[in-house]
Design a protein around this motif. Structure first.
Motif, short mmCIF file in Angstrom:
data_model
loop_
_atom_site.label_atom_id
_atom_site.label_comp_id
_atom_site.label_asym_id
_atom_site.label_seq_id
_atom_site.Cartn_x
_atom_site.Cartn_y
_atom_site.Cartn_z
N ASP A 260 0.82 -1.21 0.00
CA ASP A 260 0.00 0.00 0.00
C ASP A 260 0.85 1.26 0.00
OD1 ASP A 260 -2.49 -1.43 0.16
OD2 ASP A 260 -2.03 -1.84 2.26
N GLY A 261 2.15 1.10 -0.31
CA GLY A 261 3.04 2.25 -0.41
C GLY A 261 3.58 2.75 0.91
N LEU A 262 3.50 1.93 1.97
CA LEU A 262 3.99 2.34 3.28
C LEU A 262 5.29 1.61 3.60
CD1 LEU A 262 0.64 2.16 5.31
CD2 LEU A 262 1.69 4.18 4.30
N LEU A 263 6.22 2.34 4.18
CA LEU A 263 7.49 1.77 4.61
C LEU A 263 7.47 1.73 6.13
CD1 LEU A 263 10.29 0.78 3.66
CD2 LEU A 263 11.08 3.15 3.77
N VAL A 264 7.40 0.52 6.70
CA VAL A 264 7.21 0.37 8.14
C VAL A 264 8.40 -0.37 8.75
CG1 VAL A 264 5.78 -0.66 9.95
CG2 VAL A 264 4.70 0.37 7.94
N PHE A 265 8.97 0.23 9.79
CA PHE A 265 10.03 -0.41 10.57
C PHE A 265 9.54 -0.56 12.01
CE2 PHE A 265 12.50 2.25 7.47
CZ PHE A 265 12.91 1.21 6.67
N LYS A 266 9.74 -1.71 12.59
CA LYS A 266 9.37 -1.94 13.99
C LYS A 266 10.46 -2.75 14.66
CE LYS A 266 5.49 -3.08 16.98
NZ LYS A 266 4.07 -3.49 17.05
N ASN A 267 11.27 -2.06 15.42
CA ASN A 267 12.44 -2.67 16.07
C ASN A 267 13.36 -3.35 15.06
OD1 ASN A 267 11.80 -1.90 18.75
ND2 ASN A 267 10.32 -3.58 18.90
N ASP A 268 13.44 -2.80 13.86
CA ASP A 268 14.35 -3.32 12.85
C ASP A 268 15.75 -2.77 13.11
OD1 ASP A 268 12.49 -4.81 11.41
OD2 ASP A 268 11.86 -3.07 10.25
N ASN A 269 16.76 -3.61 12.89
CA ASN A 269 18.12 -3.10 13.07
C ASN A 269 18.58 -2.35 11.83
OD1 ASN A 269 19.35 -5.02 11.21
ND2 ASN A 269 19.09 -6.56 12.81
N VAL A 270 19.62 -1.56 11.98
CA VAL A 270 20.09 -0.69 10.90
C VAL A 270 20.52 -1.48 9.67
CG1 VAL A 270 21.89 0.98 10.26
CG2 VAL A 270 20.75 1.16 12.48
N ASP A 271 21.05 -2.66 9.88
CA ASP A 271 21.48 -3.50 8.75
C ASP A 271 20.28 -3.87 7.87
OD1 ASP A 271 23.34 -4.89 7.22
OD2 ASP A 271 22.97 -6.76 8.27
#
Length: 225
Positions: free
Chosen positions: A135-146
């Protein structure tokens, strides 16, 4: 291509959303006792129900079997894990080499399978994190930088280089809709000890341009005198 998404409908009525840098192989017409496609990259499926003829998504490491359901599969060649997230219905995961069953998922579950170590981890309650891209959303949830660096490279069609290995495991949580790459990187730098540097695209001898490159490193502390 990288930096784009597309939606297609297969001959049986199954709807597929294909993410950046992904490839889906499928027959013009499904025949036989299954409906099998092969995925490289990431795709979201809304499978047309047919209890007698299962729908199978093949990847290099595992197969995902369903009859009529909605689920996401991420199997990029440069990722260690194959990820499957079930939204509704039921899917069964099989190891591709021995065709042995790994696990049947319930709605709301996400499974990461490491074929090299032959083990998996299970997560619940984070469907949006794995499916919002369609749906065109970029979601991060406790994702590491790598992991964030890999997603940004595909999302914005850029090259990303991490210059300090110490920052790879820093966690980050945020959601983006129409933000530019610079806005995403700026927020990342405010929420973590990360610094970044954007390089401009260069014109190549054949007239085309190189990808924009981002260098991600560790912030340096100011020394007080």
């Amino acid at each position: 291509p990288s930096g784009s998404r597309m939606r297609i409908e297969l001959g049986d009525g199954t709807k597929v959303w294909l993410n950046h840098g992904s490839k889906l192989k499928y027959p013009y017409r499904f025949e036989g006792d299954n409906r099998k496609v092969f995925l490289t990259g990431e795709a979201y499926f809304e499978v047309a129900h047919n209890a007698k003829v299962p729908f199978i998504v093949g990847t290099n490491r595992l197969d995902v079997k369903a009859t009529g359901t909605a689920f996401n599969v991420s199997a990029y060649p440069d990722d260690v894990d194959v990820e499957t997230t079930l939204v509704e219905g039921k899917v069964i995961l099989y190891e591709r080499k021995g065709n042995s069953e790994i696990k049947a998922l319930k709605p709301g579950e996400s499974l990461k399978f490491d074929a090299q170590k032959n083990r998996y981890s299970l997560e619940t309650g984070n469907i949006l994190k794995y499916t919002a891209w369609k749906d065109g959303l970029l979601v991060f949830k406790n994702d590491n930088v790598d992991d964030i660096a890999k997603k940004l490279a595909r999302w914005y069609n850029i090259d990303v280089e991490i210059t300090n290995q110490k920052i790879k495991e820093y966690p980050f949580t945020a959601s983006f809709t129409d933000e530019t790459l610079a806005q995403v990187l700026e927020l990342l730098s405010l929420a973590t000890p990360v610094s970044y540097q954007l390089t401009l695209s260069e014109k190549l001898p054949d007239g085309s341009y190189s990808k924009q490159k981002v260098l991600i490193g560790m912030k340096t502390k100011d020394i007080k005198r």
